[in-house]
Design an enzyme around this catalytic site. Structure first.
Site, short mmCIF file in Angstrom:
data_model
loop_
_atom_site.label_atom_id
_atom_site.label_comp_id
_atom_site.label_asym_id
_atom_site.label_seq_id
_atom_site.Cartn_x
_atom_site.Cartn_y
_atom_site.Cartn_z
N CYS A 8 -3.31 -0.59 -3.47
CA CYS A 8 -4.15 -0.14 -2.52
C CYS A 8 -3.31 1.07 -1.86
CB CYS A 8 -3.95 -1.29 -1.19
SG CYS A 8 -2.57 -2.11 -0.81
N CYS A 54 0.90 -1.06 0.10
CA CYS A 54 0.01 0.06 -0.06
C CYS A 54 0.79 1.22 0.08
CB CYS A 54 -1.01 -0.10 1.02
SG CYS A 54 -2.23 -1.40 1.14
#
Ligand code: ZNA
Length: 244
Positions: free
Chosen positions: A150, A69
Site C-alpha cells: 500500500c 504503507c
C-alpha cells in the site's frame, strides 16, 4: 550405516525446528509452537513435488503479513544489498523482515509420503519440480505480501544485468501482478548500479514493467550507485528520504 544415516537425517530436521523457533521468538506476541505446527502440516506426509502454495494458507493465517504503507520493499536479483540496507535502517521492510520471511529465509525443507517427519536434506531443488515445498512457500508468501502492499512501494532491481525485470522472476510473475491501484499509489524502482552498469532506467524490460502495472499506479525509476546504498545503510543519521 543405515542407523547412522537415519540419525543424521532426523538431527538435521531437529536443527531446522530449533532455527525456526529461535528466529520466530525474536518477534513478540506470537505462539511459535503453533506457527511451527501450521508450517509442518503444509508439507509433512506429502509428495515433495506436489505441495501447492495453498497448503501454506493456514500458516499465513497464523502469522499474517501486515501492511506497512510507504515502507514496503520488493526486490529481484539484489538479495544481498537490499538486506544489508533493511537490516541496518528502518526505512523499508522486505518480505524477509517479516516473521515468516525471516524464519524461513535460506532454509530448505520437505516431507515424504508416508512419513511424519520434516527433512532438511534430500529435498527437491528450486527447479527440480515446480510445486516443491520451498518454492510454493515463497510463491505464497510473495502473493500475500504483495496483496497487502500500500501507498508508495519500492523495488530494488539489479542494474548490472541486461534484464532487471525478468518475466520468470517472482517479482514479475507474482508480485507486480498483485499490486492493486486501490491500495498502491506508486511503484518506485531503485535500479542499483555498479561502475560498469549495463542497464539504466530506459531499459526495455522496465518498459514492460510499466505496462504490467495496474492503471492508476504511478511509476518512477532512479539509478542509484550500490556504494550510495551501502553508505546509507551504514549512516543511521541520514534521513531515509535522503538516501536516493
Ligand atoms: N528469501 C527468499 O528465499 C525468497 C524470496 C525466495 C523467493 C522469493 N522471494 C521474494 S520474491 C522476495 O521477498 C522478493 O520480494 C522477490 C524476489 O524474487 P525474484 O524476483 O524471483 O528474485 P530472485 O533474486 O531471482 O530470487 C529471490 C530468491 O529466490 C533467491 O535469493 C533464492 O533464494 C530464490 N531463488 C530464485 N530462483 C532460484 C532460487 N533459489 C534456487 N534456485 C533458483 N533458480
Amino acid at each position: 550405516v543405515v542407523v547412522v544415516l537415519a540419525l543424521t537425517l532426523s538431527q538435521k530436521a531437529d536443527n531446522l525446528k530449533r532455527t525456526f523457533i529461535a528466529r520466530c521468538e525474536k518477534f513478540q506476541g506470537y505462539d511459535c509452537q503453533k506457527i511451527w505446527v501450521a508450517f509442518e502440516q503444509a508439507h509433512v506426509g506429502r509428495d515433495p513435488c506436489n505441495v501447492p502454495m495453498e497448503a501454506y494458507d493456514p500458516l499465513f493465517a497464523e502469522a499474517p503479513f501486515k501492511p506497512a504503507c510507504n515502507r514496503m520493499m520488493f526486490w529481484s536479483k539484489t538479495k544481498d544489498v537490499v538486506h544489508d540496507f533493511t537490516e541496518n535502517r528502518d526505512c523499508f521492510l522486505t518480505l524477509e523482515d517479516t516473521l515468516l520471511g525471516s524464519v524461513l529465509d535460506g532454509l530448505t525443507w520437505c516431507g515424504k509420503k508416508g512419513s511424519s517427519e520434516t527433512f532438511s536434506s534430500g529435498c527437491p531443488g528450486w527447479k527440480d519440480c515446480e510445486k516443491n515445498p520451498v518454492r510454493s512457500f515463497w510463491n505464497g508468501a510473495s502473493t500475500a505480501f504483495a496483496d497487502v502492499a500500500c501507498g508508495d512501494v519500492t523495488a530494488m532491481l539489479n542494474g548490472s544485468i541486461t534484464t532487471p525485470f525478468s518475466p520468470t522472476s517472482t517479482f514479475a510473475s507474482i508480485e507486480v501482478k498483485r499490486f492493486n491501484s486501490m491500495r498502491v499509489e506508486s511503484l518506485n524502482v531503485v535500479l542499483v548500479t555498479r561502475k560498469n552498469a549495463v542497464t539504466n532506467c530506459t531499459n526495455a524490460s522496465l518498459r514492460n514493467l510499466q505496462e504490467e502495472l495496474d492503471d492508476g499506479i504511478k511509476y518512477n525509476c532512479t539509478e542509484v550507485a550500490e556504494s550510495q546504498v551501502l553508505d546509507c545503510s551504514s549512516d543511521p543519521e541520514k534521513p531515509c528520504g535522503a538516501c536516493w
